[in-house]
Design a protein around this motif. Structure first.
Motif, PDB file in Angstrom:
ATOM      1  N   ASP A  49      -1.180  -0.589  -9.771  1.00  0.00           N
ATOM      2  CA  ASP A  49      -2.455  -0.614  -8.987  1.00  0.00           C
ATOM      3  C   ASP A  49      -2.746  -1.441  -9.172  1.00  0.00           C
ATOM      4  OD1 ASP A  49      -1.641   2.058  -7.197  1.00  0.00           O
ATOM      5  OD2 ASP A  49      -3.112   3.310  -8.453  1.00  0.00           O
ATOM      6  N   SER A 103       2.460   3.868 -12.238  1.00  0.00           N
ATOM      7  CA  SER A 103       1.640   4.103 -11.189  1.00  0.00           C
ATOM      8  C   SER A 103       0.463   2.992 -10.759  1.00  0.00           C
ATOM      9  CB  SER A 103       1.504   5.627 -10.942  1.00  0.00           C
ATOM     10  OG  SER A 103       0.749   5.289  -8.998  1.00  0.00           O
ATOM     11  N   TYR A 119      -1.437   3.775   2.620  1.00  0.00           N
ATOM     12  CA  TYR A 119      -1.457   4.259   1.154  1.00  0.00           C
ATOM     13  C   TYR A 119      -1.198   5.667   1.498  1.00  0.00           C
ATOM     14  CZ  TYR A 119      -3.842   5.278  -3.328  1.00  0.00           C
ATOM     15  OH  TYR A 119      -3.418   5.955  -4.343  1.00  0.00           O
ATOM     16  N   ARG A 120      -1.876   5.912   2.642  1.00  0.00           N
ATOM     17  CA  ARG A 120      -2.057   6.921   3.860  1.00  0.00           C
ATOM     18  C   ARG A 120      -0.995   7.389   4.465  1.00  0.00           C
ATOM     19  NH1 ARG A 120      -6.813  10.077   2.983  1.00  0.00           N
ATOM     20  NH2 ARG A 120      -8.485   8.243   2.493  1.00  0.00           N
ATOM     21  N   ALA A 141       1.935   1.699  -3.591  1.00  0.00           N
ATOM     22  CA  ALA A 141       1.257   2.191  -4.620  1.00  0.00           C
ATOM     23  C   ALA A 141       0.889   3.605  -3.696  1.00  0.00           C
ATOM     24  CB  ALA A 141      -0.154   1.581  -3.822  1.00  0.00           C
ATOM     25  N   GLY A 142       0.888   4.077  -3.083  1.00  0.00           N
ATOM     26  CA  GLY A 142       0.385   5.627  -2.621  1.00  0.00           C
ATOM     27  C   GLY A 142       1.221   6.536  -2.881  1.00  0.00           C
ATOM     28  N   GLY A 200       0.676  -0.779  -0.132  1.00  0.00           N
ATOM     29  CA  GLY A 200       0.229   0.008  -0.041  1.00  0.00           C
ATOM     30  C   GLY A 200       1.177   0.840   0.290  1.00  0.00           C
ATOM     31  N   TYR A 246      -3.868  -1.768   3.624  1.00  0.00           N
ATOM     32  CA  TYR A 246      -3.341  -1.171   2.596  1.00  0.00           C
ATOM     33  C   TYR A 246      -3.730   0.425   2.920  1.00  0.00           C
ATOM     34  CZ  TYR A 246      -3.717   0.215  -2.596  1.00  0.00           C
ATOM     35  OH  TYR A 246      -4.378   1.025  -4.234  1.00  0.00           O
ATOM     36  N   VAL A 247      -4.982   0.682   2.759  1.00  0.00           N
ATOM     37  CA  VAL A 247      -5.245   2.078   2.885  1.00  0.00           C
ATOM     38  C   VAL A 247      -4.170   2.278   4.374  1.00  0.00           C
ATOM     39  CG1 VAL A 247      -7.320   3.026   4.112  1.00  0.00           C
ATOM     40  CG2 VAL A 247      -7.415   2.204   2.279  1.00  0.00           C
TER      41      VAL A 247
END
Length: 462
Positions: A139, A135, A166-167, A34-35, A31, A162-163
């Motif tokens: 994803d 990117s 990501y954050r 990804a972010g 994550g 994941y979130v």
């Protein structure tokens, strides 16, 4: 795919233990990977260009590179079906695409770091486009891996992990890059971000490729393609291209309609409306804070920093609730939460610039938003067939944001005609269709009662 335990049979300790699963832990780092690129070709990128004196018109055009994430459905079938020479044999279908995308992102960010946009803006644009498409491709591959790597009961925890990653990456690519740039320059900032892509590369090398098998109904669907090709007059490359197109593009959509029948339309409508209340309201959030009298520092400290913490808290709670109670019950619960928490901003509009009111509104909105993100990602994951994971999930994620983004374009006009309080009331009312559709789907297409096609082997291995 092994059947998931009945949520009702689990206790809270069993539910909490889902966060110790090796693949759930690994998703935290994927994550992050990804972010990281998102702001580096978005907000941070435009701040860098303006800081160096690039014209606003050029910056506006360069912001279009971010559209790669909105159109990824067009090459998701390629990621789903095309084997990368050498890499796929060594690392498998999902990890090979993840590694290739991460390499493109890292090299592109390094290219940006070594290029001066005041002298060769076109080259910076090329690197930014490559990073954006890398990117979006990453994803696609990570979404497919996340869905295939664990059973349905762990999907909420995978989404929460994941979130969270990501954050954290958004903080690194936003505030982190700006701090580095302020002391060491933009080249150092982008060079450091390029180096951080190693987090994703190392994680991808450590995790194991999900092992999936195609179920009988999917084999029957694809056998029809073989039968058709046996009857066609096409030969050579035309036959091969036709076979690939039908298998990669047509079959994923045909499979979805075949599995859900008339319910497929209701599912797609629900996907398009579930987050519409949040997206519709979110565009006007910062202008609202400023209009009613909050300072920029208060907005940064409460809406941004505290809000991030509340979103991560909500995501973790959402993953836990899905593991404990299953997807559908929490999906209905979160469908109610979004409109209800929007009403806290109507209350804040009447209260005025009181800090405690902002804290309450942000807490309610971001915790509910975090729960909704976790359960909705788990829900979308439950709809996919592991034979077409990347293509189907890319379709769902595109439908998820497009209606809200379209309607959000009219929010400024709406606020000018009605006051802030009634604007947030309207943003709550727009969430009612999602609530109604959630109850309908609980009866006709409950993901907790429908087996997802495909069978996974050894899902407990990292």
């Amino acid at each position: 795919m092994p059947s998931s335990p009945d949520p009702a049979s689990r206790n809270w300790l069993d539910a909490i233990s889902v966060y110790r699963h090796p693949r759930v832990v690994g998703m935290l780092f994927l994550g992050f990977s990804a972010g990281l690129p998102l702001l580096l070709v978005g907000g941070t990128f435009t701040a860098w260009l303006r800081d160096l004196g690039v014209e606003l018109a050029a910056i506006g055009f360069l912001s279009w590179v971010g559209m790669a994430h909105s159109i990824k459905i067009f090459w998701a079938p390629v990621v789903d079906r095309l084997a990368l020479p050498g890499l796929t044999r060594l690392f498998g279908r999902r990890r090979s695409w993840m590694l290739a995308a991460q390499a493109v992102i890292g090299l592109s960010l390094a290219g940006i770091a070594m290029t001066d946009p005041r002298e060769t803006l076109w080259l910076v644009a090329v690197f930014a486009i490559l990073a954006a498409f890398g990117s979006a491709t990453q994803d696609i591959a990570i979404d497919a891996y996340r869905i295939e790597a664990v059973s349905r009961d762990r999907q909420g925890a995978m989404a929460a992990s994941y979130v969270f990653g990501y954050r954290i990456a958004l903080l690194a690519a936003g505030a982190g890059a700006l701090h580095i740039a302020s002391s060491g320059g933009w080249s150092l900032a982008y060079g450091a971000m390029a180096a951080l892509m190693a987090v994703g590369v190392v994680t991808t090398l450590i995790v194991r490729e999900p092992e999936v098998e195609v179920d009988a109904s999917t084999r029957q669907l694809e056998q029809r393609v073989v039968d058709y090709l046996d009857r066609t007059a096409h030969r050579g490359w035309r036959r091969d291209l036709t076979a690939w197109f039908i298998g990669a593009v047509i079959c994923p959509f045909a499979d979805f309609v075949q599995r859900f029948g008339l319910s497929a339309l209701a599912i797609l409508l629900f996907i398009g409306t579930f987050r519409i209340a949040d997206i519709f309201m979110g565009v006007m959030a910062n202008p609202f804070y400023l209009d009613i009298g909050f300072s920029k520092a208060q907005i940064a400290n409460v809406a941004a920093a505290f809000g991030l913490a509340m979103t991560l808290t909500g995501a973790a709670i959402g993953g836990l609730l899905v593991a404990r109670f299953g997807i559908m019950r929490i999906l209905i619960f979160s469908a109610f939460l979004a409109p209800i928490t929007n009403l806290t901003f109507s209350w804040l509009a009447t209260l005025g610039p009181e800090l405690y009111g902002l804290v309450i509104a942000i807490m309610a909105d971001n915790i509910s938003g975090g729960i909704a993100i976790s359960v909705f990602i788990a829900y979308l994951s439950s709809l996919t067939n592991t034979a077409y994971t990347a293509t189907q999930y890319a379709l769902f994620s595109s439908i998820m944001t497009l209606p809200g983004q379209f309607l959000a374009g009219f929010t400024g006009v709406l606020v000018e005609r009605i006051d802030w309080m009634w604007f947030f009331v309207s943003s709550a009312l727009i969430g009612i269709p999602a609530i109604m559709l959630a109850f309908v789907l609980a009866r006709i297409a409950n993901p907790d009662h429908i087996a997802r096609p495909g069978r996974q082997v050894a899902p407990s291995q990292a």
